[in-house]
Design a protein around this motif. Structure first.
Motif: not given
Length: 312
Positions: A111-117, A202-210, A214-219
């Motif tokens: 989750i923290l790596l997703t927040v940092m993204a 799926i909820i805690l690995v696949v969804v955060p990675l997705s 998405v964040s890096y795609g927008a960047i």
């Protein structure tokens, strides 16, 4: 050879069939642990003492460093004991505590790596509104959500895993007490546990990675619209360290928790579990310090030198 005489607890087999490899791994793990302690403590110290690092990016980075310190300390001391001597045992209580903390911290890091993204996305795509969007209160709230999600995941998944009917030999073919290895140790019906593991993965690995992708795609889209090599270089410098950490962490977690059921995959998973438990917490501070000029400048200022003149 493994000591099979203990009637209680579990046997963490690791690479006990390769004693020479275990001696090499002992040295590697010990050195990695010392680097982890030194590197992450340094980042925590710099983020606390240097006012120029009192920003959202370094607030989240200090959370990651504290998490990595806890992450490795949960498993590495026991791992070193098992790698050095013939006794590979861990008590049921010790295994339970390790599993609970390991699950909680692993989920928190996802989750923290997703927040940092998300922080990087706002910094690159909404620079004029960054201070308004990523304010200190939101930073604390996002960090709290990451830690609470980790705790909740551990509370939900640890008890069903520990209630499994384990086989009498109680040999865990791993270095750690992890959910996949404990499920494999069960001699009873593990359907519910496997479904629970799949859903949580799926909820805690696949969804955060997705969300990170998405964040890096927008960047990437935002940077490509800017016809400036300097802007591209600045954006790459801002995002590259986080992207490397995400790649290392998620690739190893996926290899352990989303692997097919076959002996080759299980043997390979041991290397990946060793890597994300020991390797990534060691590399994270090195990646962020060696590739980050602000952290290096803060280090020189801490030593009493003029950090603003240091660019290497």
């Amino acid at each position: 050879m493994v000591n099979h005489s203990s009637p209680v607890g579990f046997l963490l087999l690791g690479f006990s069939e390769h004693p020479r490899l275990e001696k090499i791994l002992f040295v590697v793990v010990l050195c990695s642990y010392l680097i982890t302690l030194l590197g992450n403590t340094l980042i925590l110290l710099l983020s606390t003492l240097d006012p120029r690092l009192h920003s959202p990016m370094y607030f989240f980075l200090s959370n990651l460093s504290f998490l990595d310190l806890c992450f490795t300390t949960t498993c590495v001391p026991q791992m070193l004991v098992n790698l050095w001597g013939p006794t590979k045992t861990i008590s049921f209580l010790g295994c339970s505590v390790q599993l609970f903390i390991f699950l909680s911290l692993g989920t928190t890091e996802c989750i923290l790596l997703t927040v940092m993204a998300f922080d990087l996305y706002v910094a690159v795509c909404q620079p004029l509104h960054y201070a308004t969007i990523i304010h200190p209160r939101l930073c604390r709230q996002l960090a709290a959500v990451a830690w609470m999600m980790g705790l909740l995941q551990s509370i939900v998944q640890t008890p069903p895993t520990l209630r499994l009917p384990f086989c009498p030999h109680r040999q865990i073919d791993d270095f750690l007490c992890e959910v996949p290895s404990l499920i494999r140790l069960s001699c009873g019906d593990t359907t519910f546990n496997e479904i629970q593991l799949a859903v949580s993965s799926i909820i805690l690995v696949v969804v955060p990675l997705s969300l990170i992708l998405v964040s890096y795609g927008a960047i990437a889209r935002a940077v490509l619209r800017i016809n400036s090599a300097e802007a591209w270089k600045k954006a790459f410098g801002t995002c590259s360290s986080h992207l490397i950490v995400v790649t290392l962490f998620y690739s190893s977690v996926i290899a352990v928790y989303l692997q097919p059921k076959n002996p080759y995959a299980q043997e390979r998973a041991k290397f990946f579990s060793l890597f994300y438990a020991v390797g990534t917490p060691t590399l994270n501070p090195l990646i962020y310090t060696l590739r980050n000029k602000e952290v290096k400048r803060a280090f020189w200022r801490l030593l009493g030198k003029n950090g603003d003149s240091k660019n290497t």
